[in-house]
Scaffold this motif. Structure first.
Motif, PDB file in Angstrom:
ATOM      1  N   ASN A   2     -12.225   7.327  41.002  1.00 10.69           N
ATOM      2  CA  ASN A   2     -13.260   7.016  42.327  1.00 10.69           C
ATOM      3  C   ASN A   2     -14.465   6.597  41.399  1.00 10.69           C
ATOM      4  O   ASN A   2     -15.014   7.475  40.620  1.00 10.69           O
ATOM      5  N   SER A   3     -15.040   5.486  41.877  1.00  3.76           N
ATOM      6  CA  SER A   3     -16.122   4.986  41.341  1.00  3.76           C
ATOM      7  C   SER A   3     -17.575   5.167  42.147  1.00  3.76           C
ATOM      8  O   SER A   3     -18.572   4.667  41.918  1.00  3.76           O
ATOM      9  N   LEU A   4     -17.138   5.992  43.387  1.00  4.42           N
ATOM     10  CA  LEU A   4     -18.375   6.290  44.182  1.00  4.42           C
ATOM     11  C   LEU A   4     -19.161   7.084  43.727  1.00  4.42           C
ATOM     12  O   LEU A   4     -18.978   8.020  42.663  1.00  4.42           O
ATOM     13  N   LYS A   5     -20.603   7.018  44.203  1.00  3.73           N
ATOM     14  CA  LYS A   5     -21.721   7.429  43.764  1.00  3.73           C
ATOM     15  C   LYS A   5     -21.869   8.648  44.749  1.00  3.73           C
ATOM     16  O   LYS A   5     -22.280   8.558  45.892  1.00  3.73           O
ATOM     17  N   SER A   6     -22.109  10.007  44.461  1.00  5.36           N
ATOM     18  CA  SER A   6     -22.273  11.045  45.393  1.00  5.36           C
ATOM     19  C   SER A   6     -23.874  11.506  45.443  1.00  5.36           C
ATOM     20  O   SER A   6     -24.624  11.376  44.606  1.00  5.36           O
ATOM     21  N   ASP A   7     -24.149  11.789  46.802  1.00  7.18           N
ATOM     22  CA  ASP A   7     -25.148  11.894  47.172  1.00  7.18           C
ATOM     23  C   ASP A   7     -25.730  13.496  46.254  1.00  7.18           C
ATOM     24  O   ASP A   7     -26.799  13.428  45.861  1.00  7.18           O
ATOM     25  N   ARG A 255     -21.279   7.173  32.775  1.00  7.26           N
ATOM     26  CA  ARG A 255     -21.028   7.281  34.287  1.00  7.26           C
ATOM     27  C   ARG A 255     -21.496   8.718  35.119  1.00  7.26           C
ATOM     28  O   ARG A 255     -21.826   8.449  36.073  1.00  7.26           O
ATOM     29  N   ILE A 256     -21.088   9.807  34.150  1.00  5.80           N
ATOM     30  CA  ILE A 256     -21.475  11.072  34.834  1.00  5.80           C
ATOM     31  C   ILE A 256     -22.939  10.928  35.053  1.00  5.80           C
ATOM     32  O   ILE A 256     -23.268  11.595  36.204  1.00  5.80           O
ATOM     33  N   MET A 257     -23.700  10.530  33.893  1.00 10.95           N
ATOM     34  CA  MET A 257     -25.347  10.856  33.993  1.00 10.95           C
ATOM     35  C   MET A 257     -25.676   9.696  35.157  1.00 10.95           C
ATOM     36  O   MET A 257     -27.004   9.794  35.583  1.00 10.95           O
ATOM     37  N   ALA A 258     -24.926   8.619  35.458  1.00 11.08           N
ATOM     38  CA  ALA A 258     -25.400   7.782  36.492  1.00 11.08           C
ATOM     39  C   ALA A 258     -25.028   8.257  37.771  1.00 11.08           C
ATOM     40  O   ALA A 258     -25.534   7.599  38.772  1.00 11.08           O
ATOM     41  N   GLY A 259     -24.297   9.573  38.038  1.00 14.44           N
ATOM     42  CA  GLY A 259     -24.198  10.211  39.429  1.00 14.44           C
ATOM     43  C   GLY A 259     -22.839   9.610  39.880  1.00 14.44           C
ATOM     44  O   GLY A 259     -22.641   9.993  40.970  1.00 14.44           O
ATOM     45  N   GLU A 260     -22.031   8.859  39.131  1.00 14.02           N
ATOM     46  CA  GLU A 260     -20.641   8.642  39.421  1.00 14.02           C
ATOM     47  C   GLU A 260     -19.747  10.133  39.933  1.00 14.02           C
ATOM     48  O   GLU A 260     -19.918  10.722  38.911  1.00 14.02           O
ATOM     49  N   GLU A 261     -19.011   9.827  40.849  1.00 15.70           N
ATOM     50  CA  GLU A 261     -18.176  10.953  41.199  1.00 15.70           C
ATOM     51  C   GLU A 261     -16.968  11.304  40.441  1.00 15.70           C
ATOM     52  O   GLU A 261     -15.891  11.107  40.856  1.00 15.70           O
ATOM     53  N   LEU A 262     -17.308  11.682  39.241  1.00  9.42           N
ATOM     54  CA  LEU A 262     -16.057  11.916  38.330  1.00  9.42           C
ATOM     55  C   LEU A 262     -15.775  13.092  38.046  1.00  9.42           C
ATOM     56  O   LEU A 262     -16.808  13.849  38.037  1.00  9.42           O
ATOM     57  N   GLY A 263     -14.485  13.656  37.911  1.00 11.92           N
ATOM     58  CA  GLY A 263     -14.386  15.052  37.726  1.00 11.92           C
ATOM     59  C   GLY A 263     -14.582  16.066  38.920  1.00 11.92           C
ATOM     60  O   GLY A 263     -14.725  15.561  40.167  1.00 11.92           O
ATOM     61  N   THR A 264     -14.863  17.183  38.528  1.00  9.21           N
ATOM     62  CA  THR A 264     -15.568  18.233  39.276  1.00  9.21           C
ATOM     63  C   THR A 264     -16.911  18.918  39.105  1.00  9.21           C
ATOM     64  O   THR A 264     -17.187  19.170  38.038  1.00  9.21           O
ATOM     65  N   PHE A 265     -17.659  18.867  40.259  1.00 15.90           N
ATOM     66  CA  PHE A 265     -19.146  19.132  40.002  1.00 15.90           C
ATOM     67  C   PHE A 265     -19.387  20.468  40.616  1.00 15.90           C
ATOM     68  O   PHE A 265     -19.048  20.388  41.608  1.00 15.90           O
ATOM     69  N   PHE A 266     -19.533  21.611  39.671  1.00 15.37           N
ATOM     70  CA  PHE A 266     -20.305  22.739  40.239  1.00 15.37           C
ATOM     71  C   PHE A 266     -21.722  22.963  40.476  1.00 15.37           C
ATOM     72  O   PHE A 266     -22.461  22.528  39.449  1.00 15.37           O
TER      73      PHE A 266
END
Length: 380
Positions: A2-7, A255-266
Motif C-alpha cells: 500500500n503506497s497511500l499516505k494516511s491522514d 517512506r514511513i517518515m514521509a507518512g506512507e501507510e506501511l505496517g501498523t501504526f499505534f
C-alpha cells in the motif's frame, strides 16, 4: 504494498527524536552470517534522517546471532553461558560494522549496553538517560543493545522489542519504528490463516490486541508479535507513536517518515509531560528532603525550572546520588525528583551560584543542577 499516505500519519515527518529497532532476522541470513546489504541500507537511511536535523537512536538485536557462528556453533545455543559467550563475540563484531558504515556516511556512533536494572534503578536510570541525551546533543547515533554477555534470565529485559520501547520512553522520543521480518499486526496469524488482514492503524490501544498476537517469531530472533504488542503498550502509555513494519521493504524508513501507510501504526496517548516522569519518581522511596527559598519555589512552579544549588536552604535525611528526594518550601511539598548530588555534597553547595560550585566542592562539579527539570515531578 500500500503506497497511500494516511491522514493520521501526516505528522510523522515533523518528528524530531526517533528510535529505530532492528531484529536479528533482519540483520542476519538464515545461516547466521551478517546481512551487510541490509545494514548498509539501514545506516544510509538513518544518516539521511540525521542530515535532516533529526535525532535517531538505534536499538539493535543480533549480538548472539552474529557471535555464535564465529564460535563454531551450527545453530543458536540454548545453554545460557554459551549464549553469553556468543554475545560477547557478537557485540564487538556488530558494533565494528555499524561504526564503519556510519562513518562512511559521515556520522559517529556510541554503544550503550543496558539491562533491566538500568531502567528500574533510579541512579542507573539517571545515568542511562544522561548518556543517551548527551550523545544525541553531541550529534552521535546511540546504538543500544541489551547486555546479553552478562545478564541472566531473571534480570533480562527479555527481548529488544521491549528494550526499544523502554529506551523510547526514557529518551522521551516522538516515534518508535520496529523493523522486523513481518509486515505488521494482522487480524489473525497470516501463517495459519490466509484470510488474515493487515491492520494499518490502531488509534486506541486496548488489552484485546494481545489476543491476536502469536508466539515467537523466527528461529534467529526471540521476539514475536506478542513482544511487539508489549512494546506498543509501553509507547502508547508514554505518549509515543509506534510503527511495526517489514525491514526488507525498499527505503522503508524514508517512506514511513514521509507518512506512507506501511505496517501498523499505534497512536500514542495524549500524555502530559509530567506524567511521563511519574513511574520512575513516584515508584521509588523518598530518601530525604531538600528545602528551598521563595525564589526557587516560584522558579520551579511558574517557570518549569530545574532545582539549582543557589535556591537550597537546607536538607533533611541522608541520601546519595540517584535517590528520590522531596523538594519542600515552608512544610509544603512542591516536587519530587532524582538528585544529582548526595546530601553531604548538597550541604557544601547549598546557597551557591553555579559558577562557585567548584570551589565549594573542591572538585569539578559533574552537574550544574541538583535536580534537572527532566527528572523533577511537580506535585502541586
Amino acid at each position: 504494498m500500500n503506497s497511500l499516505k494516511s491522514d493520521t500519519r501526516k505528522g510523522i515527518s515533523t518528528k524530531k527524536r526517533i528510535v529505530i529497532k532492528v531484529g536479528t532476522s533482519s540483520l542476519t541470513y538464515s545461516n547466521g552470517k551478517i546481512n551487510l546489504r541490509f545494514m548498509d541500507h539501514l545506516a544510509r537511511q538513518i544518516s539521511d534522517l540525521k542530515n535532516r536535523g533529526m535525532q535517531v537512536i538505534l536499538v539493535t538485536s543480533g549480538a548472539i546471532g552474529v557471535g555464535y557462528p564465529e564460535l563454531g556453533f551450527k545453530e543458536k545455543p540454548t545453554y545460557l553461558p554459551y549464549k553469553q559467550a556468543s554475545a560477547a563475540v557478537g557485540q564487538g563484531l556488530l558494533l565494528n560494522i555499524y561504526e564503519h558504515l556510519f562513518r562512511e556516511y559521515g556520522h559517529v556512533v556510541g554503544q550503550l549496553l543496558f539491562t533491566k536494572g538500568d531502567a528500574v534503578n533510579s541512579k542507573r536510570y539517571l545515568h542511562m538517560r544522561g548518556t543517551l541525551l548527551s550523545l544525541l546533543e553531541l550529534g552521535a547515533v546511540p546504538i543500544v543493545n541489551e547486555n546479553d554477555a552478562v545478564t541472566a534470565d531473571e534480570i533480562k529485559i527479555g527481548d529488544n522489542d521491549t528494550l526499544s520501547a523502554i529506551v523510547a520512553s526514557i529518551a522521551e522520543a516522538d516515534l518508535l519504528i520496529i523493523l522486523s521480518d513481518i509486515d505488521g499486526l494482522y487480524t489473525a496469524d497470516p501463517r495459519k490463516n490466509p484470510e488474515a488482514e493487515l491492520i494499518h492503524e490502531v488509534p486506541q490501544f486496548t488489552r484485546d490486541i494481545y489476543q491476536i498476537a502469536g508466539g515467537a517469531g523466527s528461529s534467529q530472533g526471540t521476539g514475536g508479535m506478542y513482544t511487539k504488542i508489549q512494546a506498543a503498550e509501553i509507547c502508547v502509555r508514554s505518549g509515543i507513536d509506534m510503527i511495526i513494519a517489514k525491514s526488507s521493504l525498499p527505503e522503508v524508513i524514508e517512506r514511513i517518515m514521509a507518512g506512507e501507510e506501511l505496517g501498523t501504526f499505534f497512536k500514542g496517548e495524549n500524555v502530559h509531560p509530567q506524567l511521563k516522569k511519574r513511574d520512575i519518581i513516584i515508584g521509588t522511596a523518598v530518601k530525604g528532603k531538600v528545602f528551598v527559598d521563595l525564589g526557587c519555589r516560584n522558579a520551579i512552579l511558574k517557570n518549569g525550572s530545574s532545582l539549582l544549588p543557589v535556591g537550597i536552604t537546607g536538607i533533611e535525611g541522608h541520601f546519595t546520588e540517584g535517590d528520590t528526594v522531596s523538594v519542600i518550601y515552608e512544610n509544603e511539598e512542591l516536587a519530587r525528583g532524582i538528585t544529582h548530588y548526595s546530601s553531604d555534597d548538597i550541604e557544601m553547595i547549598k546557597g551557591h551560584h553555579t559558577k562557585n560550585l567548584k570551589s565549594a566542592l573542591g572538585f569539578e562539579p559533574p552537574y550544574d543542577t541538583v535536580i534537572h527539570r527532566d527528572n523533577l515531578l511537580v506535585m502541586k
